[in-house]
Design a protein around this motif. Sequence first.
Motif, PDB file in Angstrom:
ATOM      1  N   SER A 686       0.937  -1.320  -0.105  1.00  0.00           N
ATOM      2  CA  SER A 686      -0.165   0.026  -0.058  1.00  0.00           C
ATOM      3  C   SER A 686       0.953   1.445  -0.074  1.00  0.00           C
ATOM      4  N   PRO A 687       0.475   2.368  -0.514  1.00  0.00           N
ATOM      5  CA  PRO A 687       1.282   3.664  -0.615  1.00  0.00           C
ATOM      6  C   PRO A 687       1.694   3.907   0.712  1.00  0.00           C
ATOM      7  N   ASN A 772      -6.782   4.980  -2.045  1.00  0.00           N
ATOM      8  CA  ASN A 772      -5.532   5.363  -1.370  1.00  0.00           C
ATOM      9  C   ASN A 772      -5.403   5.444   0.072  1.00  0.00           C
ATOM     10  N   PRO A 800      -8.727   5.466  -7.552  1.00  0.00           N
ATOM     11  CA  PRO A 800      -7.354   5.303  -7.049  1.00  0.00           C
ATOM     12  C   PRO A 800      -6.295   6.153  -7.532  1.00  0.00           C
TER      13      PRO A 800
END
Length: 832
Positions: A686-687, A772, A800
Motif C-alpha cells: 500500500s502507498p 488510497n 485510485p
Amino acid sequence: MDSLPIHTIFSLVCWSFCLLPFSASSDSRLLPGKPLSATTTIISDDGTFAMGFFSRSNSSSGTKHYYVGIWYNNIPKDNVVWVANRAMPITDPSSATLALTNGSNLALSDTNGHLLWMTNISTKSSSSPEATGGEATLDNSGNFILRSSQGILWQSFDYPTDALLPGMKLRITHKTHALQRLISWRNPQDPSPGNFWYGADPDEFLQRFIWNGSRPYRRSPVWNNYLVVGQYIESIKSTLYFSLQRIGDEVYIFFGMPVPTVSSLVLVKMDYSGTVRIMIWNINMSKWTDLQSEPNQECNKFGYCGPFGYCDNTQPIVTCKCLDGFEPNNKQDWTANRFSQGCHRMEALRCGQGDGFLNLSTMKVPDKFLYVKNRSFNECIAECTSNCSCTAYAYANMSTKAINGDETRCLLWMGDLIDTEKLIGQGENLYIRVNGLSDKKWSGNVLKIALPVVSSLLIIICVCLVWICKSGGKRRNKEIWKKMMPGTSSTAAELRDGNFKYPFISFREIVLATNNFSNSNMIGHGGFGNVYKGILGDEEIAVKRLSKGSGQGALEFRNEVILIAKLQHQNLVRLLGFCIHGDEKLLIYEYLTNKSLDAFLFDATRKSIFGWPIRFEIIKGVARGLLYLHQDSRLKIIHRDLKASNILLDAEMSPKISDFGMARIFSGNQQQGNTNRVVGTYGYMSPEYALEGVFSCKSDVYSFGILLLEIVSGLKISSMHLKSDFPNIIAYAWSLWKDGSTKDFVDSSIVESYSLNETSRCIHIGLLCVQNSPNARPLISSIVSFLENGDISLPHPKQPIYFAEKNYETDGAAQDTANSANNMSITVLEGR
Ligand SMILES: *[C@@H]1O[C@H](CO)[C@@H](O)[C@H](O)[C@H]1NC(C)=O
Ligand SMILES: *[C@@H]1O[C@H](CO)[C@@H](O)[C@H](O)[C@H]1NC(C)=O
Ligand SMILES: *[C@@H]1O[C@H](CO)[C@@H](O)[C@H](O)[C@H]1NC(C)=O
Ligand SMILES: *[C@@H]1O[C@H](CO)[C@@H](O)[C@H](O)[C@H]1NC(C)=O
Ligand SMILES: *[C@@H]1O[C@H](CO)[C@@H](O)[C@H](O)[C@H]1NC(C)=O
Ligand SMILES: *[C@@H]1O[C@H](CO)[C@@H](O)[C@H](O)[C@H]1NC(C)=O
Ligand SMILES: *[C@@H]1O[C@H](CO)[C@@H](O)[C@H](O)[C@H]1NC(C)=O
Ligand SMILES: *[C@@H]1O[C@H](CO)[C@@H](O)[C@H](O)[C@H]1NC(C)=O
Ligand SMILES: *[C@@H]1O[C@H](CO)[C@@H](O)[C@H](O)[C@H]1NC(C)=O
C-alpha cells in the motif's frame, strides 16, 4: 493443357506447400491409357479428396522432392493423408506418371522410365486392363481402389502410411500377413518413414504402442472392451469409435463413425514428433484441433515412473507416485523429480500368510501381463492368489465373444509393475498384492493416531521440563509454559488434533531431508531466504532457511515460532517445526503439491485448467485466511507480504497463505503501527506502507485487492502485456470498471467458465481495497461477507491514485537486500 499457366502462377505464389496440379479435366478415375501426371489430379466425386503429385519441400532447401499422394482437397494445410512413394521421391516430375499396367497393377515411374513404386498384384493374365475392365477410382472416403471385372484388386486403405481415415483399419495380429502400423513422416516437409510408429504390441494384440525406433515410447491402455466408443462430437453430429474386429484369422482395429457422410473431417495421425493425434478440422478457425492426443505429458511416457511407480493424471500437476504400500527406491532422486528408479515394497510379502489385494480403481494397468483365457472373475482371483509370484491381477468382461469366442479377460502380473497410470474418469480396477492387508489396515490406523499423540505428549513434557530448568523464572516463558499446559489454555480436543505437534527438528535431520540444501531440492527463494523440498520420515516437507540477520535471539525466535505454530486454519500453511543451529534458523512447513498460485495464474499453459469456479474459491479462501490472521487468532497478525507467490495450493487447489508471521519473526513483537523495517513486495505494498512505513490491517487489504485483480485478469501487477496507456493493473481495472466494461478485464482463458456477476463484483471489491486512503478500504471481515453474499450492495470506490513503480524505487530510505525469483518482488530491509 489449359491448366499450365494457372499452375505456373500458383507455384510462384506458394512456396512452403505446393500441390502442383490444377487440372481442368478432373475425374475421380484413373483409366487405362490415361496416366496421372504432374499436371493432372484425380478428385473424388464429392470433391473432398484429391490425388496427384505434390511436394512439401520449400524452395530454400535445394532439390524439391515430389510424391504421389492423397489429400483433403478443401483444406489448405497439413492435408496429406496417404503417400505412395514415401521412400522413393521423384526429383523431376515433368514426365513422371502413375499408370495402370497390362497386368492390372498401378505403377509410378519417373521421367526416365524407372519404376519407383508399384502395387504388387500377381494376376494370371497379362492382358491389357481394358480387356479385364480394370480402372482405379478415388472414392469419397479417400480410398483409392483398383478394380477389375473380378472385383477389388488393391486399395490404398489396406496400406496406411501415417494416418487413419474413418473406415480404415489396422491389422494387429499376424497369421499370414505382417502387422500394420502407422509410421510417422520424418519431418513436416519429408514424408519418408520417420522414427515413430504406432501399432499393436507384437506380443499381445490387446495393447498398442507408440515406438521410437525399437524403444517403446508410449503405451495405450489395455483394451477392456471390444468396442471402445469415443466421444460424441457435436459439430459433426456423430460418435467416433475404435473397435476390435476379427476378419477371418486376423484381428483389426477399426476407426470410424456411424455416420459416414461426415467422415472426411476427422483422422488419426502418427505425427513426426511422436504424438498420436485424433484431429478434427475446424472450419471456422481453419485449423486442425486435437480431440485427443498421446502422450500428453512427460509422465505419460513409457515407464517414466519406474517399477511400482505410477503416473497420477488426476492431479493438476501430473506427476509420479508410488503405488500404495510402496516407497521410492531413492528418495533424493524422487524429490528431485527423477523417477526412473521407481519404488519398492515397504514390507515384504509373506506368501499365503495374510497377504491381501489392494483395489486401485480408474487405472491404466501395467505392461508385461499374462493373458489367461476363459476364466471367471473368481477363477482369475484364485489364479493370482495361488501363485506367490503373482503381484497383481485385473479382470474385464469384453462384452462379446468377438475375438476368441471368449468374453473374459483375466490379466496376471508376475514381476515388476511398470508403466501404470491413474486416469481421469476411465480406466479399470487393478488389484495389487500387499503384505497382510487384513490386519494392517486396522493397526496402521491406530498407529497413525496413537503415535503422534504419544510423541507430542512426550515432546511437550520434555520441552516443558527444559524450560522449567532453563527459564529461571523468566516471566514471559512462564506464561508460554502455562499456555502449553494441558488443561489450562488448551483443550483435550486440541491435543487430539495434534495442535502441539511443533517439535524442534535437528539440523542433521534437515540436512539429510534436503540433500544438504542441494540446488535440485530448492523450490523457491525470496526475501526471507530459500525454500527447499525434503522428505522427513514419510512426509514431504518444505524447509524455509531464513536469511541471516533476523535480529532475534534464539529464545525469542523459538517463542515466536511456537506462537505462530499455534495458528491453525484451513487456509494457512501448517508449520510443522523449527530448528536453530548456530546462525541457522529454519522453519519446517507442510509441503503442498501444487506449489504457488503464481505458477498457475501466470502460466499460459496451466491457466486454462484453472477456471473461474476454482479461482473464486481461492479468492474466498484467501479472504478467510486473512480474516483469521487479522481478527480471529489471538495474535492479530498483519501479513505484510501477501502476494500470488505466497498463496500455496494443496492437492484440492484449496489456497493456503504462507509466510504469515514472518514480520513478527523478523522484527520481534512489534505492536506499534510504524516500523523502520519495510518488508514487502513492490506493487503489492500500500502507498502509506511503501512510502512511510506505516502499516495496519488495511495494508494487507490493499495487497489483497491487488491479488484479487490479478486472479480475475490473469495479469501480473507488473505485467508488460498491459496496454501501454495504463501505468498498472489498478489503472486498467479502474478505467474498464468506470466504463462498465469489466468483461474486458476478465482473463480470456476463463471465458467459458466465468460468471460476469461474480467477476464484476470481484473487480469492484478489488477497487475498494486499493483505494488510497486506508480508512476508505473495507475491513477483511466486510470483504468476506461481500464475497460470500452476493446481495450485499457495495460502496462506490474512489478513483485510485496510480503509483508508477518508479515512485517506490526513488524512496531513499529503502535499501535492497534480496531479489526473489520474479524481478518485481523486492524485499526491503532497512538496517537498524
Ligand atoms: C524449409 O525447410 C527447412 C528444412 O527442411 C526447414 O528447416 C525450414 O523451416 C523450412 N522453411 C519454411 C519457411 O517452411
Ligand atoms: C513390390 O515388390 C517390390 C519387389 O519385391 C518391392 O521392392 C516393393 O516394395 C513392393 N511394392 C509394394 C507397394 O509393396
Ligand atoms: C499391353 O497390351 C497391349 C495390347 O493388349 C500390347 O499392345 C502392349 O504391348 C502390352 N504392353 C506391355 C508392356 O506388355
Ligand atoms: C527417440 O529416440 C532417439 C534415439 O534413441 C532419441 O534421441 C530421441 O530423443 C527420442 N525422441 C523422443 C521424443 O523421446
Ligand atoms: C462455426 O460457426 C458457426 C456459426 O458461427 C457455428 O454454428 C458452428 O458451431 C461453428 N463450428 C465450430 C466447429 O466451431
Ligand atoms: C474395486 O473398486 C471399485 C471402485 O471403487 C468397485 O467398483 C469394485 O467393485 C471394487 N472391486 C472389488 C472386488 O471390490
Ligand atoms: C471354458 O472353460 C470351461 C470350463 O471351465 C469349458 O467347459 C469351456 O469349453 C471353455 N471354453 C473355451 C472356449 O475354451
Ligand atoms: C507361478 O507362475 C509362474 C509364471 O506363470 C510359473 O512359472 C510358476 O510355475 C507358477 N507357480 C506356481 C506355484 O504355480
Ligand atoms: C459379461 O457381461 C455379459 C453382459 O453384461 C453377461 O451376460 C456375461 O455373463 C458376462 N460374462 C462374464 C464371464 O462375466
